[in-house]
Design an enzyme around this catalytic site. Structure first.
Site, PDB file in Angstrom:
ATOM      1  N   LYS A  52       0.831  -1.201   0.000  1.00 44.22           N
ATOM      2  CA  LYS A  52       0.000   0.000   0.000  1.00 44.22           C
ATOM      3  C   LYS A  52       0.864   1.248   0.000  1.00 44.22           C
ATOM      4  O   LYS A  52       0.628   2.167  -0.761  1.00 44.22           O
ATOM      5  CB  LYS A  52      -0.912   0.022   1.232  1.00 44.22           C
ATOM      6  CG  LYS A  52      -2.127  -0.885   1.086  1.00 44.22           C
ATOM      7  CD  LYS A  52      -2.821  -1.104   2.403  1.00 44.22           C
ATOM      8  CE  LYS A  52      -3.867  -2.207   2.237  1.00 44.22           C
ATOM      9  NZ  LYS A  52      -4.361  -2.727   3.487  1.00 44.22           N
ATOM     10  N   GLN A  96      -5.309  -1.816   9.521  1.00 44.81           N
ATOM     11  CA  GLN A  96      -5.148  -3.144   8.925  1.00 44.81           C
ATOM     12  C   GLN A  96      -5.793  -4.210   9.813  1.00 44.81           C
ATOM     13  O   GLN A  96      -5.556  -4.253  11.016  1.00 44.81           O
ATOM     14  CB  GLN A  96      -3.653  -3.438   8.717  1.00 44.81           C
ATOM     15  CG  GLN A  96      -3.366  -4.704   7.961  1.00 44.81           C
ATOM     16  CD  GLN A  96      -3.833  -4.673   6.512  1.00 44.81           C
ATOM     17  OE1 GLN A  96      -3.854  -3.639   5.868  1.00 44.81           O
ATOM     18  NE2 GLN A  96      -4.230  -5.824   5.994  1.00 44.81           N
ATOM     19  N   ASP A 119     -11.639   2.411   3.567  1.00 49.19           N
ATOM     20  CA  ASP A 119     -11.822   0.959   3.483  1.00 49.19           C
ATOM     21  C   ASP A 119     -13.308   0.595   3.330  1.00 49.19           C
ATOM     22  O   ASP A 119     -13.640  -0.548   3.004  1.00 49.19           O
ATOM     23  CB  ASP A 119     -11.293   0.294   4.761  1.00 49.19           C
ATOM     24  CG  ASP A 119     -10.053  -0.547   4.512  1.00 49.19           C
ATOM     25  OD1 ASP A 119      -9.852  -0.987   3.372  1.00 49.19           O
ATOM     26  OD2 ASP A 119      -9.304  -0.763   5.480  1.00 49.19           O
TER      27      ASP A 119
HETATM   28  N1  GUN Z   1      -7.111  -7.171   5.775  1.00 46.94           N
HETATM   29  C1  GUN Z   1      -7.295  -7.913   4.660  1.00 46.94           C
HETATM   30  N2  GUN Z   1      -7.809  -7.140   3.675  1.00 46.94           N
HETATM   31  C2  GUN Z   1      -7.957  -5.902   4.193  1.00 46.94           C
HETATM   32  C3  GUN Z   1      -8.426  -4.671   3.662  1.00 46.94           C
HETATM   33  O1  GUN Z   1      -8.854  -4.546   2.512  1.00 46.94           O
HETATM   34  N3  GUN Z   1      -8.398  -3.616   4.508  1.00 46.94           N
HETATM   35  C4  GUN Z   1      -7.962  -3.717   5.788  1.00 46.94           C
HETATM   36  N4  GUN Z   1      -7.991  -2.622   6.546  1.00 46.94           N
HETATM   37  N5  GUN Z   1      -7.518  -4.843   6.311  1.00 46.94           N
HETATM   38  C5  GUN Z   1      -7.518  -5.926   5.506  1.00 46.94           C
END
Ligand code: GUN
Length: 291
Positions: A52, A96, A119
């Site tokens: 990211k 996350q 998100d």
């Molecule tokens: N963990 C696995 N996929 C994601 C996601 O798209 N966003 C977040 N914040 N955590 C994750």
């Protein structure tokens, strides 16, 4: 059969965003910013977070990763989120998942201001999505819809069958494609582990979205000729002959199903790369709308 190239599409989206951000920078304006918060040292999460932040850097987006110890108190995490809610340099906040067991995930998600919820996990974002109001949509489902749009795959009146009812993929993509809107307006069936005979449903699919986390679950005899297949699965299976000792397989048996499909995503390189591209897109949108 047309291969849906998610890697290339994600690159296109990132390049489009880079043009917009370069324009802001060259006219001396501020740029969008994304803060990612990682608690603990979950190896897969570390990889996601690194990708990211690399993706943000490549397009000139401001990015910061807050790495917190695995024994961080819930209240300290909530406090940090609250600081970023009011920080004008960061338009998107991402925490996350998964979080360590002692932290209540729902509480954390709800602490993020909906205008920074890139998100799309906040109940307000999800509620707005369900009732057809403007909302941030979680990134993997948004990426699936974007692939359908960019490959000119008609969704109106089509039977979309979704395998999996997770909050991150199954439920939001069902609600996105159900809306009476352009690039949606589908007939949607959501299948899950209680279905006595999954094939009964999958055989009816014009568009099949597999998000169950079961390697090569979907076989050729389970789909009809001409089906459009979007495979969200990322399953690591041991393979002594592979360099890394494992292979990554989707939820769909690609070798079999690709012969019957009109369009299909590969794994890797299909839906996966779209998630980060849509996160960047959401952050850019947070900046333009609320920045
Ligand atoms: N963990 C696995 N996929 C994601 C996601 O798209 N966003 C977040 N914040 N955590 C994750």
């Amino acid at each position: 059969m047309i291969l849906i190239d998610g890697k290339k599409t994600a690159q296109d989206i990132r390049a489009e965003l880079k043009i917009e951000i370069d324009r802001l920078t060259s006219s001396g304006k501020s740029v969008p910013g994304l803060v990612a918060i990682l608690v603990g040292d979950h190896p897969a999460s570390e990889i996601y977070i690194k990708s990211k932040s690399k993706a943000c850097n490549e397009i000139g987006m401001r990015t910061l990763t807050e790495k917190l110890a695995s024994d961080t108190l819930e209240n300290d995490l909530l406090e940090l989120i609250s600081e970023y809610n009011f920080n004008k340099d960061f338009h998107g906040i991402l925490v996350q998942l998964p979080l360590p067991k002692h932290i209540n995930e729902n509480k954390v998600i709800e602490a993020i201001l909906p205008k920074k919820d890139v998100d799309g996990f906040h109940p307000i974002s999800i509620g707005n999505l369900v009732i057809g109001k403007d909302a941030f949509r979680s990134c993997t489902p948004a990426g699936i819809q974007e692939l359908l749009i960019r490959y000119n795959i008609d969704t109106k009146g089509k039977h979309v069958v979704i395998l999996g009812r997770s909050n991150i993929v199954g439920k939001p993509i069902a609600n996105i494609l159900l809306q009476k809107k352009e690039h949606a307006n589908s007939i949607v069936t959501v299948c899950h582990s209680a279905a006595p005979d999954v094939s009964y449903y999958t055989k009816q699919a014009d568009i099949l979205i597999a998000a169950i986390g079961s390697p090569e679950f979907v076989k050729a005899e389970m789909v009809k000729e001409g089906v459009v297949v979007l495979d969200v699965g990322i399953n690591r299976v041991e393979d002594a002959t592979a360099k890394k000792g494992y292979r990554v397989l989707g939820d769909v048996d690609f070798a079999e199903v690709s012969h019957k499909a009109s369009y299909i995503t590969p794994v890797p390189g299909g839906v996966g790369p779209m998630t980060i591209a849509m996160l960047l897109k959401n952050t850019f949108e947070a900046f333009t709308k609320y920045g």
